[in-house]
Motif scaffolding. Structure first.
Motif, PDB file in Angstrom:
ATOM      1  N   ASP A 123       0.814  -1.214   0.000  1.00  0.00           N
ATOM      2  CA  ASP A 123       0.000   0.000   0.000  1.00  0.00           C
ATOM      3  C   ASP A 123       0.850   1.268   0.000  1.00  0.00           C
ATOM      4  N   ILE A 124       2.142   1.165   0.255  1.00  0.00           N
ATOM      5  CA  ILE A 124       3.001   2.358   0.235  1.00  0.00           C
ATOM      6  C   ILE A 124       3.091   2.891  -1.194  1.00  0.00           C
ATOM      7  N   VAL A 125       3.358   2.018  -2.143  1.00  0.00           N
ATOM      8  CA  VAL A 125       3.450   2.420  -3.551  1.00  0.00           C
ATOM      9  C   VAL A 125       2.048   2.451  -4.170  1.00  0.00           C
ATOM     10  N   HIS A 126       1.197   1.538  -3.782  1.00  0.00           N
ATOM     11  CA  HIS A 126      -0.182   1.354  -4.263  1.00  0.00           C
ATOM     12  C   HIS A 126      -0.327   1.549  -5.774  1.00  0.00           C
ATOM     13  N   GLY A 127       0.614   0.943  -6.516  1.00  0.00           N
ATOM     14  CA  GLY A 127       0.535   0.954  -7.971  1.00  0.00           C
ATOM     15  C   GLY A 127       0.972   2.245  -8.635  1.00  0.00           C
ATOM     16  N   LYS A 128       1.474   3.183  -7.890  1.00  0.00           N
ATOM     17  CA  LYS A 128       1.884   4.486  -8.440  1.00  0.00           C
ATOM     18  C   LYS A 128       3.407   4.615  -8.339  1.00  0.00           C
ATOM     19  N   ASP A 129       4.095   3.903  -9.226  1.00  0.00           N
ATOM     20  CA  ASP A 129       5.561   3.863  -9.186  1.00  0.00           C
ATOM     21  C   ASP A 129       6.201   5.250  -9.308  1.00  0.00           C
ATOM     22  N   ASP A 130       5.763   6.031 -10.299  1.00  0.00           N
ATOM     23  CA  ASP A 130       6.373   7.353 -10.507  1.00  0.00           C
ATOM     24  C   ASP A 130       6.156   8.271  -9.308  1.00  0.00           C
ATOM     25  N   LYS A 131       4.991   8.172  -8.700  1.00  0.00           N
ATOM     26  CA  LYS A 131       4.711   8.977  -7.510  1.00  0.00           C
ATOM     27  C   LYS A 131       5.634   8.564  -6.363  1.00  0.00           C
ATOM     28  N   ALA A 132       5.861   7.257  -6.223  1.00  0.00           N
ATOM     29  CA  ALA A 132       6.759   6.765  -5.177  1.00  0.00           C
ATOM     30  C   ALA A 132       8.189   7.238  -5.426  1.00  0.00           C
ATOM     31  N   ILE A 133       8.622   7.229  -6.677  1.00  0.00           N
ATOM     32  CA  ILE A 133       9.967   7.711  -7.016  1.00  0.00           C
ATOM     33  C   ILE A 133      10.082   9.194  -6.656  1.00  0.00           C
ATOM     34  N   SER A 134       9.086   9.976  -7.008  1.00  0.00           N
ATOM     35  CA  SER A 134       9.099  11.403  -6.683  1.00  0.00           C
ATOM     36  C   SER A 134       9.162  11.624  -5.169  1.00  0.00           C
ATOM     37  N   ARG A 135       8.378  10.870  -4.433  1.00  0.00           N
ATOM     38  CA  ARG A 135       8.406  10.987  -2.970  1.00  0.00           C
ATOM     39  C   ARG A 135       9.749  10.547  -2.412  1.00  0.00           C
ATOM     40  N   GLY A 136      10.353   9.539  -3.039  1.00  0.00           N
ATOM     41  CA  GLY A 136      11.672   9.080  -2.597  1.00  0.00           C
ATOM     42  C   GLY A 136      12.732  10.161  -2.767  1.00  0.00           C
ATOM     43  N   ILE A 137      12.705  10.828  -3.909  1.00  0.00           N
ATOM     44  CA  ILE A 137      13.659  11.925  -4.149  1.00  0.00           C
ATOM     45  C   ILE A 137      13.432  13.040  -3.138  1.00  0.00           C
ATOM     46  N   ASP A 138      12.176  13.361  -2.881  1.00  0.00           N
ATOM     47  CA  ASP A 138      11.828  14.369  -1.878  1.00  0.00           C
ATOM     48  C   ASP A 138      12.326  13.941  -0.488  1.00  0.00           C
TER      49      ASP A 138
END
Length: 150
Positions: free
Chosen positions: A84-99
């Protein structure tokens, strides 16, 4: 009584003059040789960010977007904690990771990092975050896979 009429007339005249002045500003046409100048720094920043997002991130003190195996390891690490952390939104997770890397770099206090990470990493089923324990794990996966030198 006359004072009220005079004051009302004066207020109306002032309003009319004010509106007339505004109309002149709004209706004036720019001359063909008038140029709207934009600040050079803004133009350079816009060109850099649209041409090379990694260069823009580097200028902001953030790491480049992970690619290939690093990207896969980051997403797999998050999904191993909780899908549920990524919940199918890989690009959003990458953006949050960079942040989150910016948070790691700029905030030396682990408790504050965990609190901010918990607030940042939300999902539809966890709108208030996944909890401080999960946030600490997210920090570890992010640090290991996106910004190990921070």
């Amino acid at each position: 009584m006359r004072t009220h009429h005079t004051a009302a007339a004066l207020a109306a005249a002032t309003l009319l003059l004010t509106l007339t002045g505004c109309a002149e500003v709004v209706t004036s046409e720019p001359k063909p040789d008038d140029k709207i100048a934009s600040p050079p720094a803004a133009d350079a920043q816009a060109a850099t960010s649209s041409a090379d997002p990694d260069a823009a991130r580097a200028a902001a003190g953030l790491p480049p977007e992970p690619k290939g195996p690093a990207r896969k390891a980051f997403l797999d690490g998050l999904n191993a904690i909780d899908k549920d952390i990524v919940h199918g939104k890989d690009d959003k997770a990458i953006s949050r990771g960079i942040d989150t890397c910016g948070l790691i770099k700029n905030n030396p206090e682990p408790a504050k990092r965990a609190e901010q990470t918990n607030r940042r990493w939300t999902s539809p089923t966890h709108p208030e975050g996944h909890g401080l324990g999960t946030a600490t794990k997210i920090l570890a996966v992010t640090h290991a896979n996106i910004c190990p030198t921070y």
